[in-house]
Motif scaffolding. Structure first.
Motif, PDB file in Angstrom:
ATOM      1  N   LEU A 164      10.587 176.340 162.215  1.00 22.18           N
ATOM      2  CA  LEU A 164       9.411 175.799 161.527  1.00 22.18           C
ATOM      3  C   LEU A 164       8.360 175.324 162.524  1.00 22.18           C
ATOM      4  O   LEU A 164       7.155 175.448 162.270  1.00 22.18           O
ATOM      5  CB  LEU A 164       9.823 174.676 160.573  1.00 22.18           C
TER       6      LEU A 164
ATOM      7  N   THR B 223       4.320 175.371 160.914  1.00 17.72           N
ATOM      8  CA  THR B 223       4.282 175.211 159.451  1.00 17.72           C
ATOM      9  C   THR B 223       3.908 173.804 158.982  1.00 17.72           C
ATOM     10  O   THR B 223       3.938 173.546 157.778  1.00 17.72           O
ATOM     11  CB  THR B 223       5.654 175.583 158.855  1.00 17.72           C
TER      12      THR B 223
ATOM     13  N   LEU C  69       1.595 173.335 156.048  1.00 20.39           N
ATOM     14  CA  LEU C  69       2.137 173.757 154.760  1.00 20.39           C
ATOM     15  C   LEU C  69       3.271 172.865 154.265  1.00 20.39           C
ATOM     16  O   LEU C  69       3.451 172.682 153.065  1.00 20.39           O
ATOM     17  CB  LEU C  69       2.652 175.201 154.862  1.00 20.39           C
ATOM     18  N   LEU C  70       4.055 172.239 155.212  1.00 20.77           N
ATOM     19  CA  LEU C  70       5.309 171.598 154.820  1.00 20.77           C
ATOM     20  C   LEU C  70       5.397 170.088 155.051  1.00 20.77           C
ATOM     21  O   LEU C  70       6.250 169.429 154.454  1.00 20.77           O
ATOM     22  CB  LEU C  70       6.474 172.280 155.559  1.00 20.77           C
TER      23      LEU C  70
END
Length: 190
Positions: A24, A29, A32-33
């Protein structure tokens, strides 16, 4: 001689957790996360769960991977693979929900530290259940650390390393989650 828990069933889950977080980070990311309060309020509720698995920077990730390794050394043989995944999923959701509901000052949160504190507490209780006196010391030690953090505040030095404020509230929330998971162990003491 020290016997390391090198059997595949013990070593695979922590390796997969570490690889997930590493992947990740490599894929960048966070946008997004990560747990991001405003984006969660706008409907991106997955962030409550996924924010646990992304990290502020490589040092933050490395510190959490060291934590994963430490827990593996202490408690790998205490849980099955399925328990490992269930415990981590429960604690990721528990910590994210706890931050969302009870710590409105945290706008952005990343990292496994809340989850890892919960796993340590559960492992200490499991140690106690199976008659390991070191479990009592670990249990007292983790709660003393948490009390110190709540009293003294987050570590500025660690915050500088990870380029983010250390979310001591997440540590406490995760530890409470580990205590809840461990209540059955206390009731079923061998």
């Amino acid at each position: 001689m020290i016997q390391l828990p090198l059997d595949k069933k013990y070593i695979l889950p922590p390796i997969l957790l570490s690889l997930l977080s590493f992947t990740l980070m490599v894929l960048n990311t966070n946008d997004l996360l990560e747990f991001h309060r405003d984006k969660i309020a706008a409907g991106e509720i997955w962030r409550i769960f996924t924010g646990q698995f992304v990290h502020a920077n490589p040092t933050h990730l490395l510190l959490n991977i060291v934590g994963i390794g430490f827990i593996w050394l202490l408690h790998a043989e205490h849980r099955t693979q399925s328990q490992y995944y269930i415990h981590n999923a429960f604690l990721a959701l528990w910590t994210g929900l706890g931050i969302w509901l009870f710590v409105p000052d945290i706008k952005v949160y990343t990292g496994l530290s809340g989850l890892l504190h919960g796993v340590i507490v559960w492992g200490a209780l499991k140690d106690i259940q199976v008659g390991m006196r070191s479990g009592i010391l670990l249990f007292i030690g983790i709660w003393a650390k948490l009390a110190w953090e709540q009293w003294a505040g987050p570590s500025a030095e660690v915050g500088a390393l990870i380029q983010s404020r250390v979310a001591i509230e997440a540590h406490l929330i995760g530890a409470i989650g580990g205590l809840i998971m461990g209540l059955g162990l206390i009731r079923n003491k061998s």
